[in-house]
Design a protein around this motif. Structure first.
Motif, PDB file in Angstrom:
ATOM      1  N   LYS A 171       0.881  -1.168   0.000  1.00  0.00           N
ATOM      2  CA  LYS A 171       0.000   0.000   0.000  1.00  0.00           C
ATOM      3  C   LYS A 171       0.919   1.219   0.000  1.00  0.00           C
ATOM      4  CE  LYS A 171      -4.131   1.724   0.282  1.00  0.00           C
ATOM      5  NZ  LYS A 171      -5.195   1.494  -0.684  1.00  0.00           N
ATOM      6  N   PHE A 185       4.596   0.729  -0.326  1.00  0.00           N
ATOM      7  CA  PHE A 185       5.351   0.213   0.827  1.00  0.00           C
ATOM      8  C   PHE A 185       4.657  -1.056   1.329  1.00  0.00           C
ATOM      9  CE2 PHE A 185       6.657   1.016   5.443  1.00  0.00           C
ATOM     10  CZ  PHE A 185       7.969   0.639   5.240  1.00  0.00           C
ATOM     11  N   ILE A 186       5.182  -1.653   2.390  1.00  0.00           N
ATOM     12  CA  ILE A 186       4.516  -2.827   2.966  1.00  0.00           C
ATOM     13  C   ILE A 186       3.205  -2.396   3.633  1.00  0.00           C
ATOM     14  CG2 ILE A 186       6.621  -4.189   3.308  1.00  0.00           C
ATOM     15  CD1 ILE A 186       6.552  -3.296   6.276  1.00  0.00           C
ATOM     16  N   SER A 187       2.336  -3.366   3.867  1.00  0.00           N
ATOM     17  CA  SER A 187       1.037  -3.051   4.470  1.00  0.00           C
ATOM     18  C   SER A 187       1.205  -2.697   5.954  1.00  0.00           C
ATOM     19  CB  SER A 187       0.119  -4.265   4.366  1.00  0.00           C
ATOM     20  OG  SER A 187       0.611  -5.292   5.226  1.00  0.00           O
ATOM     21  N   TYR A 188       0.178  -2.093   6.521  1.00  0.00           N
ATOM     22  CA  TYR A 188       0.269  -1.764   7.947  1.00  0.00           C
ATOM     23  C   TYR A 188       0.369  -3.025   8.800  1.00  0.00           C
ATOM     24  CZ  TYR A 188      -4.699  -2.789   8.923  1.00  0.00           C
ATOM     25  OH  TYR A 188      -5.912  -3.405   9.100  1.00  0.00           O
ATOM     26  N   LYS A 204       3.905  -3.928   8.768  1.00  0.00           N
ATOM     27  CA  LYS A 204       4.693  -2.919   9.494  1.00  0.00           C
ATOM     28  C   LYS A 204       4.495  -3.079  10.997  1.00  0.00           C
ATOM     29  CE  LYS A 204       7.536   0.588   9.557  1.00  0.00           C
ATOM     30  NZ  LYS A 204       7.441   1.217  10.821  1.00  0.00           N
TER      31      LYS A 204
END
Lengths: 242, 167
Positions: free
Chosen positions: B81, B84-87, B90
């Motif tokens: 998203k 970048f990586i998803s929440y 993260k």
């Protein structure tokens, strides 16, 4: 000018370093005749209110603590809930972290700049500054010394160019320390800073466990090392009468 | 041990595991985190200053962190998203703080936190969707360097074979 300032830290506002920075920044905004509203994403129940403020306004500042070289997971989750806007909305950032050298925050800064493209808004720049870890542990003049400079940045932001002014670039401080400064800082890390951290952990959190305690020590080597660290810790405490 | 942490909606971790099998990679463990209750880090710093080495959030994360602390490599398998990586992925990364101490040192010209345990895993990312490959690689490099380990790189889903060859 009316500025929506959003704290993107997951830490509760009362203990938030980012919030203290925002307060100082907002003082500067007021001094130059701008108004502001302050929000924090740490409380999910207010996400609807914050989303509405994002929609209704065109000058937004996210104040962001660096988490693992990027933005906190909670901020990414919140951003996913935002609707797309157009480039009449300007989003700027205050990026802060624990390490002092500017280079430590650049990866996070790059991500923030790119985020504005995905949100469809224009990028107002990023105020980058580290060396802020101890804010929550400081009070009075010590605290003021750290956060006061953000007030000036608020004043300059109110001029209307986001963070695209020279003082914002200089605000970061040294990008990377010279070798002599690095060596001296390493000595401070291993002596004064270490003792201060142990002392503060005990004073602020009642922590009497060594801060490098290994609850999951797995092999005899790690256990020996954990035991030896324990002994060193208590010798250190005794030596410095802590 | 190679630890695969799958956070993707399509559960592409099983594709990675299959490729590991074809390449006779031993000691690979896949954890499907998609149904797990893993909260975001709330930044309390208690794992550094109040209960050193322990997270105060009691959810499904601790067993994962124990595995991370003893793994040779950790591969984050994530949707993307904002490039970048998803929440969700993260959050898993943000919560590794208990295996790091608050103490600092300079190591290889870089200020770093001192790790709590002797072993720190190398890091890799396998992502699904429109990731910013260049940024994801840089981010993985930076993060691994912070931990005193090495990055094995970030790979799009179409490059799973390449990723597995780096394990």
């Amino acid at each position: 000018m009316h500025v929506v300032v959003i704290n993107a830290s997951p830490r509760v506002r009362k203990y938030s370093n980012t919030d203290k920075i925002m307060i100082s920044f907002c003082r500067g905004l007021i001094r130059r005749g701008a108004s502001f509203e302050k929000h924090a994403i740490s409380e999910r129940k207010y996400w609807g209110v914050i989303r509405q403020a994002f929609l209704d306004n065109d000058e937004i500042v996210f104040a962001v603590p660096l988490y693992a070289e990027a933005v906190p997971g909670l901020m990414l989750e919140f951003l996913e809930t935002l609707p797309k806007k157009d480039n009449r909305t300007r989003v700027s950032f205050i990026l802060q972290g624990g390490f002092a050298e500017g280079c430590r925050l650049r990866c996070g800064e790059e991500l923030l700049r790119d985020l504005t493209k995905y949100l469809g808004v224009s990028y107002g720049g990023c105020l980058v500054k580290g060396d802020n870890f101890s804010i929550r542990l400081r009070e009075g003049e010590c605290l003021d010394r750290i956060i006061k400079p953000y007030e000036k940045m608020g004043e300059l932001f109110a001029n209307g160019d986001g963070f695209r002014f020279n003082q914002a670039k200089k605000f970061t401080g040294p990008e990377i320390y010279s070798t002599p400064v690095r060596i001296a800082t390493d000595v401070v890390f291993k002596t004064v800073a270490k003792r201060t951290m142990i002392k503060m952990a005990e004073a602020a959190f009642g922590c009497t466990t060594p801060l490098d305690y290994k609850p999951w020590a797995q092999n005899s080597y790690e256990l020996d090392s954990a035991i030896s660290q324990n002994e060193q810790f208590f010798t250190l405490k005794k030596k410095y009468n802590m | 041990m190679v630890l695969l942490l799958d956070t993707t909606e399509e559960k592409i971790g099983s594709e990675v595991l299959r490729e590991c099998g074809l390449n006779k990679k031993e000691e690979v463990e896949l954890i499907d985190t998609t149904e797990m209750n893993i909260s975001n880090c709330n930044g309390c710093n208690f794992c550094w200053l109040k209960t050193p080495g322990e997270c105060t959030l009691k959810d499904d994360y601790e067993p994962i962190l124990k595995k991370i602390s003893s793994a040779d490599q950790v591969w984050l398998i994530s949707d993307t998203k904002f490039g970048f990586i998803s929440y969700k992925a993260k959050n898993i990364v943000d919560r590794i703080s208990p295996i790091i101490t608050t103490f600092l040192h300079y190591n290889n010209k870089k200020a770093r936190h001192i790790m709590r345990y002797d072993r720190t895993p190398d890091l890799g990312v396998i992502y699904s969707g429109e990731g910013n490959d260049e940024f994801l690689n840089r981010w993985c490099d930076r993060l691994a360097s912070d931990l005193g380990s090495s990055s094995r790189g970030a790979y799009g889903r179409e490059k799973i074979k390449e990723a597995v060859s780096c394990m």
